[in-house]
Design an enzyme around this catalytic site. Structure first.
Site, PDB file in Angstrom:
ATOM      1  CD  GLU A  84       4.665   3.136   5.819  1.00  0.00           C
ATOM      2  OE1 GLU A  84       5.356   2.212   6.287  1.00  0.00           O
ATOM      3  OE2 GLU A  84       3.772   3.725   6.457  1.00  0.00           O
ATOM      4  CG  ASP A 107       7.486  -5.094  11.123  1.00  0.00           C
ATOM      5  OD1 ASP A 107       8.420  -5.091  10.300  1.00  0.00           O
ATOM      6  OD2 ASP A 107       6.561  -4.253  11.119  1.00  0.00           O
TER       7      ASP A 107
HETATM    8  O1  KIV Z   1       3.770  -2.618  10.671  1.00  0.00           O
HETATM    9  C1  KIV Z   1       3.186  -2.581   9.584  1.00  0.00           C
HETATM   10  O2  KIV Z   1       1.973  -2.750   9.467  1.00  0.00           O
HETATM   11  C2  KIV Z   1       4.001  -2.326   8.400  1.00  0.00           C
HETATM   12  C3  KIV Z   1       3.265  -2.051   7.135  1.00  0.00           C
HETATM   13  C4  KIV Z   1       2.933  -0.610   7.129  1.00  0.00           C
HETATM   14  C5  KIV Z   1       4.057  -2.437   5.941  1.00  0.00           C
HETATM   15  O3  KIV Z   1       5.185  -2.277   8.464  1.00  0.00           O
END
Ligand code: KIV
Length: 291
Positions: free
Chosen positions: A205, A107
């Protein structure tokens, strides 16, 4: 704790010959293979933040996300906004030491990509160089399309994230699921825009079932749902939520274990044995070599 410092890549395979007869060999998941799975068998995705958890999850998952939810479930933050590039890199490196077959996606934390496509490229390239992951994920719909295009044109696969976007909690006034009919078209347009910009998949989400169905039908890339019903091409959950190791339980989380109870029980038994001088007993004690 084991004193072995590396994760054994073979520990899950008891008898390799028997396994090869009964199970098809899993190949390393690639970005094109992940995208091609649209509409087929549901894609299994989970988060992981440590090497050993990644090793366990890797036995089943098509994709492992090093998500910024690590700020909450590992570092005790109230939301994901305080997560830094350094957090993502450190946990990304750990996960890459444990994962073998699954596609690993890291991410992009809040503040690392919104300013400009150039800043996003610099940070995404850093995540890929310093962790060895294959792709990045970023939150945003139409407003992030030029950034997604900039990254994908330069060799960085992007998983997008639409619907409920935790990094926008302050403007949204909390973690708000998308359930009003008049919000549906906007989210569908977001999903179409990120596909058009080159995203290889999109996390959806916190949306109502009908909206999840609409999005999945409107795009040619896999939709990965979290709180978005079975109407998606795959599912993802946060590992700590799924195993019962985090007290907050959103509606969409099914607990497949109760690790908190197991851990509390182990800590209680250890404490009482230490206090009663029962641990360490002879079995856990070094003898002199000449004994
Ligand atoms: O950071 C995370 O765990 C996410 C999931 C909710 C997809 O982005």
């Amino acid at each position: 704790m084991s004193t072995t410092s590396t994760i054994s890549k073979k520990s899950a395979v008891a008898d390799p010959e028997q396994v090869s007869e009964t199970m098809p060999k899993r190949k390393k998941m690639t970005v094109p293979a992940f995208t091609a799975a649209k509409g087929g068998k549901p894609l299994v995705c989970l988060t992981a933040y440590t090497a050993h958890v990644a090793h366990i999850v890797d036995e089943q998952a098509d994709m492992i996300l090093v998500g910024d939810s690590l700020g909450m479930v590992i570092h005790g933050m109230p939301n994901t906004l305080g997560v830094t590039m350094e957090h993502m890199i450190m946990h990304g490196q750990a996960v890459m030491r444990g994962a073998e077959k699954a596609l690993v996606v890291v991410d992009m934390p809040f503040g690392s990509f919104e300013e400009s496509p150039e800043v996003a490229f610099r940070n995404a390239a850093r995540l890929i160089k310093e962790t060895g992951c294959t792709a990045v994920k970023l939150e945003g719909g139409r407003e992030m399309a030029p950034t997604i295009r900039h990254l994908t044109n330069r060799g960085i696969p992007v998983m997008a994230h639409v619907g409920l976007m935790p990094q926008q909690m302050n403007t949204a006034g909390g973690f708000k699921a998308v359930r009003e009919k008049d919000q549906f078209d906007e989210v569908v347009k977001d999903a179409q825009a990120v596909e058009e910009a080159g995203a290889f998949s999109v996390v959806v989400e916190g949306v109502a079932v009908r909206l999840a169905n609409k999005i999945t039908k409107s795009v040619g890339i896999p939709t990965i749902g979290i709180g978005a019903s079975v109407e998606c091409d795959g599912q993802i959950l946060v590992f700590e939520d799924m195993i019962g190791l985090f007290p907050r339980v959103p509606t969409f989380v099914k607990r497949y274990g109760n690790m908190e109870e197991m851990m509390r029980d182990a800590v209680e038994r250890y404490s009482s044995e230490v206090r009663a001088r029962k641990f360490p007993s002879d079995d856990y004690t070094y003898k002199m070599k000449t004994d």
